[in-house]
Design a protein around this motif. Structure first.
Motif, PDB file in Angstrom:
ATOM      1  N   GLY A 127       6.676  32.260  -4.758  1.00  0.00           N
ATOM      2  CA  GLY A 127       5.626  32.984  -4.048  1.00  0.00           C
ATOM      3  C   GLY A 127       4.385  33.164  -4.903  1.00  0.00           C
ATOM      4  N   TRP A 128       4.566  33.521  -6.147  1.00  0.00           N
ATOM      5  CA  TRP A 128       3.384  33.724  -6.999  1.00  0.00           C
ATOM      6  C   TRP A 128       2.634  32.418  -7.233  1.00  0.00           C
ATOM      7  N   GLN A 171      -1.983  30.033  -5.601  1.00  0.00           N
ATOM      8  CA  GLN A 171      -2.931  28.977  -5.962  1.00  0.00           C
ATOM      9  C   GLN A 171      -3.134  27.992  -4.815  1.00  0.00           C
ATOM     10  N   GLY A 172      -2.494  28.295  -3.676  1.00  0.00           N
ATOM     11  CA  GLY A 172      -2.728  27.447  -2.509  1.00  0.00           C
ATOM     12  C   GLY A 172      -1.827  26.245  -2.405  1.00  0.00           C
ATOM     13  N   ASP A 177       6.011  22.406   0.998  1.00  0.00           N
ATOM     14  CA  ASP A 177       6.762  21.186   0.700  1.00  0.00           C
ATOM     15  C   ASP A 177       6.621  20.717  -0.748  1.00  0.00           C
ATOM     16  N   LEU A 178       5.743  21.333  -1.513  1.00  0.00           N
ATOM     17  CA  LEU A 178       5.674  20.950  -2.933  1.00  0.00           C
ATOM     18  C   LEU A 178       6.864  21.501  -3.715  1.00  0.00           C
TER      19      LEU A 178
END
Ligand code: FES
Length: 580
Positions: free
Chosen positions: A30-31, A35-36, A40-41
């Protein structure tokens, strides 16, 4: 060597941080999303740490911030997830007392940055002298898939119609001013001409030598070492390396697969062939120590003894790195070594292929830059390791940078107890010294300076320079810049500050140097030497606290790489406990 790739897909190390739905995973993932990064990354693809030594305070690496974008592009293209991580960057030209004191601190901090964070593989973005060994040491200790991307050398420098090399001409011009052959104004106007583009020193100094070592070891893609920093092909190399590291993670191709004894022997021979820096010795010993490969000074002497220097580059020769690149770069040199039977052709590289596969089609574009093996710059280009009662654990000399008439010499010692003593006395015309003497400098080794400064190539006394003499034998426990030259015996071990025999040399003693027979002898009786050593008291400054204290308490001798004793070896990269 045959490498068997691991099966893919499989669970990667980064999944310990990013995969699942526990509170801890949500915290980590989550953190990162602030950074956007889309969901899926975090699907189990290789997370690649781009360990970047970019720093405005490390001018040689000042362009690496921009170059990292090309590495990222390659990682995205190959289906990886790139995350750039700034790491300790020790600049050779600004860090005091010497960048070398911080090589091990950098390696320590970078090792823990790798181990403590969710990386599956690493791109080591390096350039200036200490950045290459420190990242290689850290990567070797963690043993995650890793690939070197070098920033590349500066373009040629030119001054008054002459090709001028970074570092090398600083020493030359400085001596010329002292000898009255150059004005101070000319020296000042040369300043910007020597370093006219981004990149590392353009001679075969330590940065270019370590870039060559990384490539010869197989830790960088073929051709990486010589591409100028500003050439578009440097950016291509960065992008290709980004693509490659993703596949290396999938294959689980690790530093321990590449950094074998054969790889180190290839690199040692390569160092002789390119006329590489003496600093590579201490760095390669330290890297070998991190993977547990037993490479010693004797290996340096044995492997390098019959290697001719075929690269016509400053400081030993004429040209600069830019011309080396145009001539075909390191693959041509390695091919020449292979054809002479001096290369382990089957050593594995980060490409997944053997070194021979990588270099077999290399073509020499300029036979005056990369010379034929039967017309070398120097017949004996390797590092000579001298031993004797003055250096029981060894001292090194670079024959290709030395004067032939001094390779066998007996001279009277003129001793400087430390660098301040040298500075206080060297310009005094009353100093009892001439060109037949041997200058001896103490307390400049790993413990003594501390950090083992590049002061071994002490400038000659003005009264000798004014006679037109340009070289004298100099002996110390210090290092020498890779861009420097002269008959300079370095890394004398044990160092003076550790109570080595160097500590008890006295002005007036006679010293014998015999490079052919690898001998370095203080001409006093064994009894006299023992007596002096029993009365010796350390005189170097010692730190009471801070990193300097840690360094002095734990640094080992130059003969084994000057690493900190508790950092040797490979500790791997276990994922560790979560703290949340
Ligand atoms: Fe940084 Fe030479 S001082 S590469």
């Amino acid at each position: 060597m045959t490498f068997k790739p691991a099966k893919w897909p499989r669970k990667l190390r980064s999944a310990e941080w990013y995969s699942g739905s526990t509170k801890d995973v949500i915290y980590h993932r989550g953190w990162m999303k602030n950074q956007g990064y889309p969901d899926d990354l975090f699907d189990g693809r290789p997370v690649i740490g781009i360990l970047n030594t970019w720093s405005d305070m490390t001018p040689c690496n000042g362009h690496l911030r921009e170059l990292a974008e090309k590495v990222k592009a390659g990682i995205w293209e190959a289906g990886g997830f790139p995350l750039e991580v700034p790491v300790f960057s020790a600049s050779e030209n600004t860090f005091r007392p010497t960048a070398m004191m911080f090589r091990n601190l950098a390696a320590l901090s970078i090792e823990e940055q790798i181990r403590g964070q969710p990386m599956d593989g690493c791109v080591l973005m390096v350039g200036c002298d200490k950045t290459t060994p420190s990242l290689l040491m850290a990567a070797a200790s963690c043993d995650l898939p890793s690939i070197v991307v070098t920033g590349g050398p500066m373009l040629n420098g030119w001054f008054q119609g002459e090709r001028v090399g970074a570092g090398t001409h600083l020493w030359r011009f400085s001596e010329a001013v002292k000898a009255g052959e150059m004005t101070q104004e000319e020296f000042l106007s040369a300043e910007s001409a020597v370093t006219r583009s981004s990149g590392t020193c353009n001679t075969m100094g330590t940065a270019s030598s370590m870039a060559s070592m990384a490539e010869a070891l197989g830790m960088a893609l073929s051709g990486n070492a010589a591409i100028p920093a500003v050439d578009s092909r440097r950016r291509v190399m960065a992008q290709l390396s980004g693509r490659r590291i993703v596949q290396m993670v999938k294959d689980d191709l690790k530093p321990s697969d590449v950094l074998t004894r054969a790889a180190f022997e290839n690199a040692i021979r390569c160092n002789g062939a390119v006329g590489g820096s003496t600093n590579t010795v201490v760095h390669m010993l330290a890297i070998a120590g991190r993977v547990g490969i037993d490479i010693t000074l004797d290996d340096w002497d044995r492997c390098g003894r019959d290697i001719a220097t075929i690269l016509n580059l400053q400081p030993s020769g004429k040209y600069l790195m830019e011309e080396f690149f145009y001539a075909g770069g390191l693959p041509v040199v390695l091919k020449r070594l292979a054809e002479a039977g001096k290369l382990h052709k089957d050593a594995l590289t980060v490409s997944g292929e053997t070194v021979w596969d990588e270099i077999k089609d290399a073509v020499n574009g300029n036979e005056d830059v990369i010379l034929p093996i039967d017309k070398p710059l120097t017949e004996k280009g390797g590092i000579a390791v001298l031993k004797g009662n003055l250096a029981p654990k060894g001292a090194i000399l670079k024959p290709s940078a030395a004067s032939a008439h001094l390779m066998q010499h007996r001279g009277r010692a003129v001793v400087f107890e430390d660098i301040d003593d040298y500075k206080a006395k060297i310009n005094d015309d009353a100093l009892d010294i001439d060109e037949t003497c041997i200058m001896v400098l103490k307390n400049c080794g790993p413990k003594g300076y501390p950090g083992m400064a590049e002061v071994g190539n002490m400038g000659l006394p003005p009264k000798v320079l004014k006679k037109g003499i340009t070289d004298m034998i100099r002996i110390s426990d210090a290092r020498m810049s890779g861009t420097a030259y002269g008959t300079v015996i370095l890394h004398t071990s044990p160092e003076a500050a550790a109570g080595g025999p160097l500590a008890v040399v006295q002005s007036g003693d006679m010293i014998e140097v015999d490079v052919e027979n690898r001998r370095l002898h203080l001409d006093i009786s064994d009894a006299e030497l023992a007596e002096r050593l029993s009365n010796w008291q350390p005189s170097h400054e010692t730190a009471a606290s801070g990193y300097a204290w840690l360094h002095q308490a734990h640094v080992e001798g130059a003969d084994t790489g000057a690493d900190l004793d508790f950092l040797k070896g490979c500790r791997g990269a276990p994922v560790g406990k979560d703290s949340h």
